[in-house]
Motif scaffolding. Structure first.
Motif, PDB file in Angstrom:
ATOM      1  N   ASN A  16      27.381  36.090  26.412  1.00 13.82           N
ATOM      2  CA  ASN A  16      28.580  35.847  26.692  1.00 13.82           C
ATOM      3  C   ASN A  16      28.706  34.679  27.416  1.00 13.82           C
ATOM      4  OD1 ASN A  16      30.419  38.433  26.356  1.00 13.82           O
ATOM      5  ND2 ASN A  16      28.631  39.200  26.720  1.00 13.82           N
ATOM      6  N   GLY A  50      32.486  34.774  26.510  1.00 17.06           N
ATOM      7  CA  GLY A  50      33.139  36.183  26.608  1.00 17.06           C
ATOM      8  C   GLY A  50      33.326  36.523  28.066  1.00 17.06           C
ATOM      9  N   GLN A  80      33.528  42.903  14.044  1.00 25.62           N
ATOM     10  CA  GLN A  80      33.812  42.613  15.151  1.00 25.62           C
ATOM     11  C   GLN A  80      32.830  42.896  16.314  1.00 25.62           C
ATOM     12  OE1 GLN A  80      36.440  41.022  16.505  1.00 25.62           O
ATOM     13  NE2 GLN A  80      38.089  40.994  15.375  1.00 25.62           N
ATOM     14  N   THR A 128      30.390  39.860  15.929  1.00 29.14           N
ATOM     15  CA  THR A 128      30.936  38.423  15.974  1.00 29.14           C
ATOM     16  C   THR A 128      31.694  38.350  17.428  1.00 29.14           C
ATOM     17  OG1 THR A 128      33.099  39.256  15.026  1.00 29.14           O
ATOM     18  CG2 THR A 128      31.497  38.231  13.590  1.00 29.14           C
ATOM     19  N   ARG A 129      32.076  39.527  18.073  1.00 27.34           N
ATOM     20  CA  ARG A 129      32.692  39.040  19.421  1.00 27.34           C
ATOM     21  C   ARG A 129      31.550  39.207  20.471  1.00 27.34           C
ATOM     22  NH1 ARG A 129      38.269  41.838  21.226  1.00 27.34           N
ATOM     23  NH2 ARG A 129      38.335  40.730  23.317  1.00 27.34           N
ATOM     24  N   LEU A 180      39.630  46.399  23.111  1.00 29.63           N
ATOM     25  CA  LEU A 180      38.078  45.936  23.542  1.00 29.63           C
ATOM     26  C   LEU A 180      37.358  47.159  23.915  1.00 29.63           C
ATOM     27  CD1 LEU A 180      36.067  43.835  23.770  1.00 29.63           C
ATOM     28  CD2 LEU A 180      37.176  43.340  25.980  1.00 29.63           C
ATOM     29  N   GLU A 185      36.089  48.724  20.943  1.00 32.28           N
ATOM     30  CA  GLU A 185      35.068  47.654  20.372  1.00 32.28           C
ATOM     31  C   GLU A 185      33.635  48.077  20.968  1.00 32.28           C
ATOM     32  OE1 GLU A 185      37.002  44.085  20.092  1.00 32.28           O
ATOM     33  OE2 GLU A 185      38.301  44.601  18.406  1.00 32.28           O
TER      34      GLU A 185
END
Length: 480
Positions: free
Chosen positions: A147, A152, A316, A319-320, A390, A393
């Motif tokens: 992150n 992130g 996601q 990739t996140r 989020l 996710e």
């Protein structure tokens, strides 16, 4: 490590006894500890299978188009007395209410380990504590690195730090692998210490506000709970209503309500008094564990694991940075942390690994600890409570990371399955039929005298059969 180049792979040397004068990592358990671990893991395995079923049901319910709306409606349905600040959704009742039962059992387990189990001895406690601590620091570090470089949010650093022992044992049950008792005990103790650190993380980092009046009431209730226990007061009709009041006050105080369950579990006496077959803590754990493993945790999973698994949402996850950090934290961080912590414990304490095991076995168990489900989902909800998208996710990342860790652990454990089965059979062998495995009696003369009598009786029986067979043959050879 014994040689594996044997002509007959089905016969293995029995587990080597642990020399009390030497320092051994993952050595043989004492007989009472082995029985306790076996009973505890048996209940956890059943609960883990139910947990697995509930998670699969939640995913099917939430991802089947005709049923998805009903899942959201049931999960978000509010019930409870608003005047008491308990008008909660079904999802919150599962996370804050039912999981309090789970943490109550975790508190009893921790108390027992501290006063009667491996954690009472600082030298014995060093290995699981170091391994569990490294197994939390490393995943948090992996999450932080991903992150930081991916710009992130750091709010989810604690999500990949938890291990779900029930889910891990369910995986073992599904693939049919039997671990030696030393590895199973290591996994169980590791999970207990892991739960302790998770409790600290939840209490310290996810308490944003404190209502001191409600918190003071909860503390007063806990003091009354402790006083009644010390006075020997019995009766569920006393403790259950008091526990509900303590839980409600703790919830309204802003401290996570599961902390109330842990606190009450830690207050129970887990040492056996004179004439007691079980301590009060063991008796209550025996009664409450089926409720926790068979009802509370599966229902939490049913309303926490129902996240969308469309192609876009799965994309996601990888990739996140927040979700990728969770996946890599569980799969890489947990394995490296626990294995590295165990190796460091061996390196700096000059302790030797049990002769029946090898470092690949420790690596396989470390990868199995990467299955973070119940507590990881709970921390995910707390970390991103203000961002429902989020949150879902991150939950998907927990599921995917746990699945990857489970598959990797299955492959590693299956490679050693024949060795594990041979060790388990040797640990359970009871040729003198006295109810105690032979390996715990091989150093006593009484055991060998019993075995001598058994073999003498067998030899006498075979001699009688040989004489009878010889007599029958002579009779058959005579002319009519």
């Amino acid at each position: 490590m014994p040689s594996t180049n044997r002509r007959c792979p089905t016969v293995a040397a029995p587990p080597q006894p642990t020399d009390p004068t030497s320092r051994k990592l993952l050595g043989r358990l004492s007989l009472p500890e082995r029985r306790f671990v076996a009973d505890a893991l048996r209940a956890e395995t059943v609960g883990g299978v139910l947990l697995l079923v509930a998670a699969v049901a939640a995913l099917i319910w939430a991802n089947t188009p005709p049923l998805a709306e009903s899942y959201q409606a049931v999960r978000d349905f509010h019930i409870g007395p608003a005047a008491l600040g308990l008008d909660l959704s079904i999802q919150h009742w599962a996370a804050d209410g039912l999981l309090a039962i789970f943490f109550f059992v975790a508190g009893i387990e921790l108390k027992r380990e501290l006063v009667a189990g491996d954690l009472r001895d600082p030298k014995a406690a060093a290995l699981p504590v170091i391994a569990a601590l490294c197994g939390m620091v490393a995943p948090a570090g992996v999450y932080a690195l991903v992150n930081v470089f991916g710009s992130g949010s750091m709010d989810g650093w604690a999500v990949p730090t938890a291990t779900d022992i029930a889910f891990a044992l369910a995986v073992l049950a599904v693939i049919g692998t039997s671990l030696p008792s030393a590895l199973r005990a290591f996994l169980l103790t590791l999970a207990v210490v892991d739960d302790l650190f998770a409790i600290v993380v939840i209490a310290v980092f996810f308490t944003s506000r404190i209502d001191f009046l409600a918190f003071g009431g909860a503390v007063a209730g806990l003091v009354l709970f402790w006083f009644l226990l010390r006075r020997g007061v019995r009766g569920w009709y006393v403790y259950v209503p008091l526990a509900l009041v303590i839980w409600g006050l703790m919830y309204n105080s802003g401290v996570h309500a599961t902390i109330a369950g842990v606190a009450m579990g830690l207050m129970l006496r887990c040492t056996r008094g004179e004439g007691e077959e079980r301590s009060p803590g063991e008796r209550i754990e025996h009664l409450v564990r089926p409720v926790s493993a068979g009802l509370a945790v599966p229902l939490f999973a049913l309303f926490a694991a129902g996240v969308s698994l469309s192609d876009e949402s799965i994309g996601q996850v990888f990739t996140r940075p927040e979700t990728l950090g969770v996946v890599l934290g569980l799969v890489v961080g947990k394995t490296v942390g626990i294995f590295g912590g165990t190796w460091l414990a061996a390196r700096f304490t000059k302790a030797e690994l049990n002769d029946d095991l090898a470092w690949p076995d420790v690596f396989a168990v470390a990868s199995l600890a990467g299955i973070g489900f119940t507590v990881s989902l709970l921390i995910g909800e707390l970390a991103f409570a203000d961002d429902p998208v989020l949150t879902d996710e991150v939950k998907a990342a927990v599921l995917i990371g746990s699945l990857i860790a489970a598959v990797g652990a299955c492959v590693l454990l299956k490679l050693r399955d024949r060795k594990y089965r041979a060790l388990t059979e040797a640990e359970e062998r009871d040729e003198d039929l006295d109810g105690i495995p032979d390996i715990y009696e091989e150093h006593t003369p009484e055991y060998h005298l019993r075995m001598a009598r058994i073999h003498e009786e067998k030899a006498a029986e075979h001699r009688r059969r040989a004489e009878a067979a010889a007599g029958s043959r002579i009779e058959g050879d005579r002319p009519a």
